[in-house]
Design a protein around this motif. Structure first.
Motif, PDB file in Angstrom:
ATOM      1  N   ARG A 156       0.639  -1.072   0.097  1.00 30.23           N
ATOM      2  CA  ARG A 156       0.162  -0.172   0.052  1.00 30.23           C
ATOM      3  C   ARG A 156       0.988   1.258   0.011  1.00 30.23           C
ATOM      4  NH1 ARG A 156      -2.035  -3.525   3.441  1.00 30.23           N
ATOM      5  NH2 ARG A 156      -1.335  -2.365   5.326  1.00 30.23           N
TER       6      ARG A 156
ATOM      7  N   TYR B 256     -13.533  -2.058   0.120  1.00 30.27           N
ATOM      8  CA  TYR B 256     -13.241  -2.873   1.275  1.00 30.27           C
ATOM      9  C   TYR B 256     -13.567  -4.236   1.432  1.00 30.27           C
ATOM     10  CZ  TYR B 256     -17.813  -2.010   3.594  1.00 30.27           C
ATOM     11  OH  TYR B 256     -19.279  -2.363   3.708  1.00 30.27           O
TER      12      TYR B 256
ATOM     13  N   LYS C 223     -14.337  -5.569  10.000  1.00 32.50           N
ATOM     14  CA  LYS C 223     -14.999  -4.369   8.936  1.00 32.50           C
ATOM     15  C   LYS C 223     -14.090  -2.870   9.055  1.00 32.50           C
ATOM     16  CE  LYS C 223     -18.865  -1.762   7.469  1.00 32.50           C
ATOM     17  NZ  LYS C 223     -20.411  -1.541   7.492  1.00 32.50           N
ATOM     18  N   ASP C 224     -13.593  -2.828  10.361  1.00 25.22           N
ATOM     19  CA  ASP C 224     -12.988  -1.611  10.512  1.00 25.22           C
ATOM     20  C   ASP C 224     -11.510  -1.586   9.948  1.00 25.22           C
ATOM     21  OD1 ASP C 224     -14.866  -0.119  11.858  1.00 25.22           O
ATOM     22  OD2 ASP C 224     -14.325  -0.618  13.804  1.00 25.22           O
ATOM     23  N   ASP C 225     -11.157  -2.736  10.188  1.00 22.30           N
ATOM     24  CA  ASP C 225      -9.687  -3.054   9.496  1.00 22.30           C
ATOM     25  C   ASP C 225      -9.820  -3.050   7.992  1.00 22.30           C
ATOM     26  OD1 ASP C 225      -8.306  -3.103  12.028  1.00 22.30           O
ATOM     27  OD2 ASP C 225      -8.545  -5.468  12.070  1.00 22.30           O
TER      28      ASP C 225
ATOM     29  N   GLU D  84      -4.771   5.415  -1.379  1.00 21.35           N
ATOM     30  CA  GLU D  84      -3.709   6.325  -1.239  1.00 21.35           C
ATOM     31  C   GLU D  84      -2.425   5.866  -2.032  1.00 21.35           C
ATOM     32  OE1 GLU D  84      -3.360   6.971   2.880  1.00 21.35           O
ATOM     33  OE2 GLU D  84      -5.189   8.304   2.874  1.00 21.35           O
TER      34      GLU D  84
ATOM     35  N   ILE E 137     -12.015  -1.452   6.148  1.00 20.19           N
ATOM     36  CA  ILE E 137     -12.049  -0.004   5.645  1.00 20.19           C
ATOM     37  C   ILE E 137     -10.828   0.762   5.576  1.00 20.19           C
ATOM     38  CG2 ILE E 137     -13.198   2.176   6.204  1.00 20.19           C
ATOM     39  CD1 ILE E 137     -15.745   0.608   7.173  1.00 20.19           C
ATOM     40  N   ARG E 138      -9.825   0.549   6.789  1.00 19.53           N
ATOM     41  CA  ARG E 138      -8.831   1.084   7.066  1.00 19.53           C
ATOM     42  C   ARG E 138      -7.782   0.730   5.814  1.00 19.53           C
ATOM     43  NH1 ARG E 138      -4.040  -0.838   8.726  1.00 19.53           N
ATOM     44  NH2 ARG E 138      -5.129  -2.712   9.812  1.00 19.53           N
ATOM     45  N   ARG E 139      -7.882  -0.494   5.487  1.00 20.48           N
ATOM     46  CA  ARG E 139      -6.749  -1.248   4.309  1.00 20.48           C
ATOM     47  C   ARG E 139      -7.312  -0.670   3.012  1.00 20.48           C
ATOM     48  NH1 ARG E 139      -3.909  -6.094   5.843  1.00 20.48           N
ATOM     49  NH2 ARG E 139      -3.595  -6.564   3.632  1.00 20.48           N
ATOM     50  N   SER E 140      -8.353  -0.582   2.845  1.00 23.60           N
ATOM     51  CA  SER E 140      -8.881  -0.065   1.630  1.00 23.60           C
ATOM     52  C   SER E 140      -8.661   1.605   1.259  1.00 23.60           C
ATOM     53  CB  SER E 140     -10.499  -0.215   1.437  1.00 23.60           C
ATOM     54  OG  SER E 140     -11.396   0.658   2.087  1.00 23.60           O
ATOM     55  N   ARG E 141      -8.724   2.357   2.430  1.00 16.83           N
ATOM     56  CA  ARG E 141      -8.359   3.653   2.406  1.00 16.83           C
ATOM     57  C   ARG E 141      -6.666   3.833   1.826  1.00 16.83           C
ATOM     58  NH1 ARG E 141      -9.319   5.165   7.163  1.00 16.83           N
ATOM     59  NH2 ARG E 141     -11.427   5.187   6.745  1.00 16.83           N
ATOM     60  N   GLU E 142      -5.908   2.824   2.612  1.00 15.79           N
ATOM     61  CA  GLU E 142      -4.572   2.854   2.602  1.00 15.79           C
ATOM     62  C   GLU E 142      -4.186   2.631   1.008  1.00 15.79           C
ATOM     63  OE1 GLU E 142      -3.066   1.909   7.343  1.00 15.79           O
ATOM     64  OE2 GLU E 142      -3.189   0.303   5.734  1.00 15.79           O
TER      65      GLU E 142
END
Length: 213
Positions: free
Chosen positions: A64, A97, A107-109, A119, A111-116
């Motif tokens: 990422r 995600y 789910k939180d992880d 980027e 979403i974070r991974r998809s955002r990273e």
């Protein structure tokens, strides 16, 4: 005084040219997610330096952030080329995600991974437009290469007149189809390999020395 100035400027230009020629060329490893880019980057780095570039994973978008292994010197047939290997995140038009949920992430992880990962795609495009001197484009030979992303990236690479080496990876898979990749981009030579198994790496290194030396 004018003659001395011209002489000084000429010496400066020659000196700068000598130093710039000795700097490693930054070669970006590009392609879609899960094409085997990090596996290839690690194979190159380990073969010539003994070190890895980064962790490999079957999870999409594991890379990422762009990772760089500097001063990798490849020697082939009396020719030597020193490159910085830049392993870039897989480029895609959308990071969902739900891809991460399929790999048992919370789910939180996810979403974070998809955002990273999103980027990371932007960073990969920045490197392509500003910071690389050549491209190794890696494609999974068991999947269809006729995609919008592949066409777009190859077009950008060509528009910037960057040398590009197209690799048909994962020839160890039963449904590998090298000719399909060659047909997709007939204007470029396609080199088959298995970065995982190390198959045909000798030809890959020959071509790296030829294209980027």
């Amino acid at each position: 005084m004018g003659l001395l100035t011209e002489l000084r400027d000429s010496i400066t230009r020659v000196t700068e040219g000598l130093f710039s020629a000795s700097e490693p060329k930054r070669i970006g490893i590009y392609g879609p997610p899960n094409a085997g880019k990090t596996t290839l980057a690690n194979r190159i780095a380990r073969d010539w330096t003994g070190d890895a570039v980064g962790p490999e994973s079957h999870i999409p978008h594991e890379t990422r952030r762009a990772r760089r292994k500097e001063n990798v010197t490849i020697e082939r047939n009396g020719r030597s080329v020193t490159i910085d290997v830049v392993d870039t995140p897989g480029v895609t038009t959308k990071v969902d995600y739900n891809e991460f949920l399929d790999h048992d992430m919370e789910k939180d992880d996810a979403i974070r991974r998809s955002r990273e990962a999103t980027e990371g795609v932007a960073e990969a495009m920045h490197w392509l437009r500003e910071d690389v001197d050549g491209v190794i484009y890696v494609l999974d030979s068991s999947t269809d290469p006729f995609t919008q992303v592949n066409t777009m990236l190859i077009g950008i690479i060509e528009s910037q007149d960057l040398p590009v080496l197209i690799l048909a990876n994962k020839v160890d898979l039963e449904d590998s189809n090298i000719q399909r990749i060659a047909n997709a981009f007939p204007q470029h030579e396609t080199i088959p390999l298995s970065a995982l198994e190390g198959d045909n790496m000798d030809e890959v290194y020959d071509k790296i020395a030829e294209y980027f030396g």
